[in-house]
Design a protein around this motif. Sequence first.
Motif, short mmCIF file in Angstrom:
data_model
loop_
_atom_site.label_atom_id
_atom_site.label_comp_id
_atom_site.label_asym_id
_atom_site.label_seq_id
_atom_site.Cartn_x
_atom_site.Cartn_y
_atom_site.Cartn_z
N ARG A 12 0.86 -1.18 0.00
CA ARG A 12 0.00 0.00 0.00
C ARG A 12 0.90 1.24 0.00
NH1 ARG A 12 -5.19 -1.63 1.26
NH2 ARG A 12 -5.32 -3.68 2.25
N PRO A 13 0.74 2.12 -0.97
CA PRO A 13 1.64 3.28 -1.07
C PRO A 13 1.74 4.08 0.23
CG PRO A 13 0.29 3.11 -3.04
CD PRO A 13 -0.23 2.09 -2.06
N GLU A 14 0.63 4.23 0.92
CA GLU A 14 0.64 5.01 2.16
C GLU A 14 1.34 4.28 3.31
OE1 GLU A 14 -3.20 2.58 2.34
OE2 GLU A 14 -2.00 3.55 0.78
N LYS A 15 1.66 3.00 3.10
CA LYS A 15 2.33 2.19 4.13
C LYS A 15 3.77 1.86 3.75
CE LYS A 15 -1.08 1.10 7.06
NZ LYS A 15 -0.94 1.16 8.51
N GLU A 18 6.52 2.69 6.33
CA GLU A 18 6.43 1.77 7.47
C GLU A 18 6.98 0.39 7.11
OE1 GLU A 18 2.90 -0.23 10.25
OE2 GLU A 18 2.42 1.47 8.96
N TYR A 19 6.64 -0.08 5.92
CA TYR A 19 7.11 -1.39 5.47
C TYR A 19 8.64 -1.40 5.35
CZ TYR A 19 6.80 -5.88 3.09
OH TYR A 19 6.93 -7.22 2.75
N ASP A 49 4.68 -0.28 -6.81
CA ASP A 49 3.93 -0.77 -5.64
C ASP A 49 3.96 -2.30 -5.54
OD1 ASP A 49 2.22 -1.38 -7.75
OD2 ASP A 49 0.41 -0.85 -6.65
N CYS A 85 0.24 -3.49 5.60
CA CYS A 85 1.01 -2.75 4.59
C CYS A 85 0.84 -3.34 3.20
CB CYS A 85 2.50 -2.76 4.95
SG CYS A 85 2.91 -1.98 6.52
#
Length: 108
Positions: A12-15, A18-19, A49, A85
């Motif tokens: 997920r791009p927004e994660k 974090e990943y 992605d 993620c």
Amino acid sequence: MVIRKAMVIRVRPEKLAEYRALHAKPFPGVIAALKAANVSNYSIFLKDDLLFGYLEYSGSDWAADMAKVAADPETQRWWQLTDPCQTPLESAAPGEWWADMEPLFYMA
């Protein structure tokens, strides 16, 4: 005999940040569980992605070894952080998280 496995999933791009941070410092117990399950040379690559995973398996019972990994409490805790993620590919089989890839070529 070594079995080479490749698999793919979307991040997920927004994660993504974090990943990346999680994989910069993976839990030692997760690494130990994978090694105990006859997994080696495990890598994850990123393009756009897409996450591409590659590993080598030298055991004799993939399902049993992966069940041991899945039963490991530290691996379960790791997945609680990494799973949000990721999102499976549309073409993944029902119930499949990381989609297995078909091997087409290998040069030893």
